[in-house]
Motif scaffolding. Structure first.
Motif, PDB file in Angstrom:
ATOM      1  N   HIS A 445       5.399   5.076  -4.408  1.00  0.00           N
ATOM      2  CA  HIS A 445       5.782   4.709  -3.130  1.00  0.00           C
ATOM      3  C   HIS A 445       5.333   5.957  -2.215  1.00  0.00           C
ATOM      4  O   HIS A 445       4.834   5.755  -1.023  1.00  0.00           O
ATOM      5  N   ILE A 448       1.744   5.479  -1.611  1.00  0.00           N
ATOM      6  CA  ILE A 448       1.414   4.343  -0.776  1.00  0.00           C
ATOM      7  C   ILE A 448       1.662   4.654   0.664  1.00  0.00           C
ATOM      8  O   ILE A 448       1.099   4.185   1.568  1.00  0.00           O
ATOM      9  N   GLN A 449       2.941   5.427   0.760  1.00  0.00           N
ATOM     10  CA  GLN A 449       3.298   5.721   2.392  1.00  0.00           C
ATOM     11  C   GLN A 449       2.337   6.602   2.889  1.00  0.00           C
ATOM     12  O   GLN A 449       1.880   6.597   3.873  1.00  0.00           O
ATOM     13  N   SER A 452      -0.777   4.677   3.684  1.00  0.00           N
ATOM     14  CA  SER A 452      -0.722   3.841   4.516  1.00  0.00           C
ATOM     15  C   SER A 452      -0.511   4.391   6.283  1.00  0.00           C
ATOM     16  O   SER A 452      -1.280   4.101   7.273  1.00  0.00           O
ATOM     17  N   ASP A 457      -6.620   1.747   3.158  1.00  0.00           N
ATOM     18  CA  ASP A 457      -6.186   0.451   2.937  1.00  0.00           C
ATOM     19  C   ASP A 457      -6.845   0.081   1.311  1.00  0.00           C
ATOM     20  O   ASP A 457      -5.982  -0.472   0.444  1.00  0.00           O
ATOM     21  N   ILE A 460      -4.277   1.845  -0.924  1.00  0.00           N
ATOM     22  CA  ILE A 460      -3.005   0.877  -1.215  1.00  0.00           C
ATOM     23  C   ILE A 460      -3.379  -0.384  -2.211  1.00  0.00           C
ATOM     24  O   ILE A 460      -2.769  -0.719  -3.091  1.00  0.00           O
ATOM     25  N   VAL A 463      -3.915   1.235  -5.926  1.00  0.00           N
ATOM     26  CA  VAL A 463      -2.755   1.355  -6.613  1.00  0.00           C
ATOM     27  C   VAL A 463      -1.683   0.199  -7.072  1.00  0.00           C
ATOM     28  O   VAL A 463      -1.147   0.331  -8.075  1.00  0.00           O
ATOM     29  N   CYS A 464      -1.691  -0.650  -5.967  1.00  0.00           N
ATOM     30  CA  CYS A 464      -0.981  -1.834  -6.392  1.00  0.00           C
ATOM     31  C   CYS A 464      -1.377  -2.763  -7.515  1.00  0.00           C
ATOM     32  O   CYS A 464      -0.784  -3.245  -8.321  1.00  0.00           O
ATOM     33  N   TRP A 483       3.564  -6.572  -6.826  1.00  0.00           N
ATOM     34  CA  TRP A 483       2.633  -5.317  -6.683  1.00  0.00           C
ATOM     35  C   TRP A 483       1.411  -6.328  -6.425  1.00  0.00           C
ATOM     36  O   TRP A 483       0.549  -5.936  -5.627  1.00  0.00           O
ATOM     37  N   ARG A 486       1.272  -7.231  -2.458  1.00  0.00           N
ATOM     38  CA  ARG A 486       1.041  -5.980  -1.832  1.00  0.00           C
ATOM     39  C   ARG A 486      -0.395  -5.579  -1.958  1.00  0.00           C
ATOM     40  O   ARG A 486      -1.194  -4.992  -1.094  1.00  0.00           O
ATOM     41  N   SER A 487      -1.156  -5.781  -3.037  1.00  0.00           N
ATOM     42  CA  SER A 487      -2.605  -5.314  -3.298  1.00  0.00           C
ATOM     43  C   SER A 487      -3.545  -6.498  -2.854  1.00  0.00           C
ATOM     44  O   SER A 487      -4.796  -6.345  -2.628  1.00  0.00           O
TER      45      SER A 487
END
Length: 650
Positions: A445, A448-449, A452, A457, A460, A463-464, A483, A486-487
């Motif tokens: 997280h 990703i934060q 972001s 992108d 992100i 990773v997802c 996940w 999100r990906s």
């Protein structure tokens, strides 16, 4: 196997296999991978035998002071000051930058001083040698930074620097205060061995009030020589930049006061006490006397400041270099100087490039050079002859950040510094975030934060995807589909949706139903996921008793061909209770759609049954058992629907 070298000396690996022939490759920042290796010719390759015993690979990591507890505190606190400085400089007007830079420089110094206090408090419970080395390093950092503040950042009008240099010496050389306290704590201070050394030290640092206090505790304090000396010390003029007195007027006062000192010395006011004679010679600026007290000053820069205090109190910045050279000559020449002396000398020569270069050689960390260069760049980066500073600043910040991102718990701080390193910093940030190990959800997280916040992108998505596949391998379908959504990976989410549908067919329940209830627009990522979301919506309508809308949605799912073929039996079985409801909730047209689907499914089942085992035996067998009931329910519902619709029209 990890090996950490805490010094720059030799290190050894006690392994007989690797001792014979060794090879190494760079395994990362400040990391070297070492393993057994021996080059062989073609003939030797055919005859060589395998190595006996296990073969180990060693990871050799260089030790940095930045990993120590004291440095960690400095790193975590200084990043806030650094970021606020960058933001404030962008918004500030040119004439507002100087107070801002002085403030931030002093914040850095206060952080270093706090670390020194921590070192002093931890001396009893840690390795004494390491603590001593850490204390010396912090002392050097604060000493250099405070001088840079005086000579480059907080420059006073007219370039008069002696007042600041005297304060600099007082802060960093406190031996005279310690000796004063020792003498004053005794029953007879004037008889203490350190009494006169404390008096000389106070005078050499311009602490005239302290010197007068010491003299007032002498047994002969009421005699004429002591009263005369007290008057001279009390009347010594001190130049204040904002005191309202011009340099010319102060010079006249100074010359008059020093002439009075020389007159009293020549008239023999202090012949009865040779120590007072020595003090008076210091006040007169006698170079030989000041040089004879070098043991009380320790360093050439203390000697330089004490000499200027009584010979040239209005010295300007551009003359410091000559005074420094004279002081170095007095202590024995450049052969007796240290690397720290070279840094201070370069600062007095106003050579920013040399200051940074020498700092890199003296200090065992990149924290100091990165922050000092940042301050100097904001102070004088656009001046003629200093335009190299922006590029040098970016390079040193990259070096510092690269060290931080190689540490498992400091990489976030490193990313914050990379944000201010231009295109190179952005590229390194992307590389770092891509290569960080995904150890747990908290770390993921954070990555990703950070990505972001910087609009990375692709990172992100990557990773997802990794987390989704990891969750799938562990059998956690709900987490995997979260996940996957999100990906934004359509193929992967479609595969996961099929997995959930298969599990529903086999077990009769949904995996992570709450997640499916709140997919929202994300369900449009793939056709299968769209069907899954809508099918879950059908169940919610049915449970709430909204049979009419549930029936409409179910028929639309069948007629739209969104449902996989293996799921058709389930949909027809779901339609059975709706077909048997008291009031017809499925229209005649919708009934025809269901009949058509039943016909296709029957033909498909017959063909697959002849070729081999059916896919999803559970759903197929349940459908075969209920097929007759479904056909009868469809016929009855069609008749009821036609009558019902006809009566409504009439």
């Amino acid at each position: 196997m990890n090996m950490v070298s805490k010094n720059s000396g030799r290190w050894s690996i006690k392994d007989p296999v690797i001792a014979k022939d060794m090879h190494g490759v760079i395994g990362g920042i400040s990391t070297l991978m070492v393993f057994p290796h021996k080059a062989h010719s073609e003939a030797e390759k055919e005859t060589q035998s395998k190595t006996e015993g296990p073969v180990k690979m060693y990871q050799v990591e260089s030790f940095s002071w930045l990993w120590s507890r004291q440095a960690r505190k400095l790193i975590n606190e200084s990043v806030g000051t650094y970021l606020s400085l960058q933001a404030a400089v962008k918004e500030a007007e040119p004439d507002e930058c100087k107070p801002l830079l002085v403030k931030k420089c002093r914040e850095y110094r206060s952080m270093i001083q706090a670390c020194v206090e921590d070192v002093n408090m931890s001396q009893e419970c840690e390795d004494q040698e390491e603590i001593k080395a850490c204390g010396q390093l912090l002392y050097k950092m604060e000493l250099i930074l405070s001088l840079i503040e005086i000579l480059f950042i907080d420059i006073k009008p007219g370039g008069l620097v002696l007042g600041q240099l005297v304060m600099w010496i007082r802060v960093h050389f406190t031996q005279c205060i310690e000796k004063k306290n020792e003498a004053m704590e005794s029953d007879h201070p004037h008889l203490h061995p350190a009494y006169w050394e404390a008096v000389y030290g106070a005078v050499l640092q311009g602490r005239m009030e302290g010197a007068r206090q010491m003299l007032s505790n002498h047994s002969n304090a009421d005699t004429d020589p002591f009263l005369s000396m007290d008057e001279l010390l009390r009347k010594m003029p001190v130049y204040q930049v904002y005191g309202g007195v011009s340099v010319a007027e102060f010079t006249v006062r100074w010359q008059h006061w020093q002439s009075e000192c020389e007159r009293r010395l020549q008239e023999g006011h202090f012949t009865t006490c040779h120590q007072l004679q020595t003090v008076c010679k210091i006040l007169c600026g006698n170079q030989q006397t000041i040089n004879s007290l070098i043991d009380l000053m320790d360093t050439w820069y203390h000697l330089m400041v004490s000499t200027l205090l009584f010979t040239c109190p209005t010295v300007k910045l551009f003359r410091l270099h000559n005074a420094a050279q004279d002081a170095i000559t007095s202590i024995g020449g450049e052969q007796r100087t240290t690397p720290l002396d070279n840094v201070l000398l370069a600062a007095m020569e106003a050579d920013t490039h040399q200051v940074i270069k020498e700092c890199q050689q003296v200090l065992d960390n990149t924290w100091f050079t990165a922050h000092v260069t940042d301050l100097l760049c904001h102070t004088m980066g656009q001046k003629t002859g200093q335009k190299f500073l922006p590029e040098l600043r970016e390079s040193l910040l990259l070096d510092y950040a690269s060290v931080l991102v190689s540490h498992s718990s400091l990489w976030q701080v490193g990313i914050l510094y990379l944000d201010h390193c231009g295109a190179s910093g952005i590229a390194m940030s992307q590389m770092v975030l891509q290569r960080l190990p995904l150890t747990d959800d908290s770390c993921v997280h954070k990555i990703i934060q950070m990505a972001s916040d910087r609009n990375f992108d692709s990172i992100i998505v990557g990773v997802c995807r990794i987390m989704g596949r990891r969750a799938l391998s562990q059998g956690r379908l709900g987490s995997a589909i979260w996940w996957g959504v999100r990906s934004r990976d359509a193929a992967f989410t479609s595969h996961l949706a099929h997995q959930i549908l298969h599990k529903y067919v086999a077990e009769g329940r949904f995996e992570s139903s709450q997640l499916l209830d709140h997919l929202g627009p994300a369900m449009l990522l793939s056709d299968t996921l769209t069907f899954l979301g809508k099918y879950r919506e059908f169940h919610m309508m049915y449970q709430d008793g909204n049979f009419q809308d549930a029936a409409t949605l179910l028929v639309s799912l069948i007629s739209s061909k969104l449902a996989p073929e293996y799921f058709w039996p389930v949909l027809l079985l779901d339609a059975l209770p709706l077909l048997k409801s008291e009031e017809p909730v499925i229209s005649a047209e919708q009934t025809y759609e269901l009949m058509y689907c039943l016909h296709n499914l029957h033909n498909h089942t017959c063909k697959r049954g002849k070729q081999g085992p059916l896919e999803n035996e559970v759903a197929s067998s349940a459908f075969i058992e209920k097929e007759r009931d479904i056909r009868l329910a469809l016929s009855n519902n069609l008749a009821r629907a036609i009558i019902h619709e006809g009566s409504i029209e009439n």
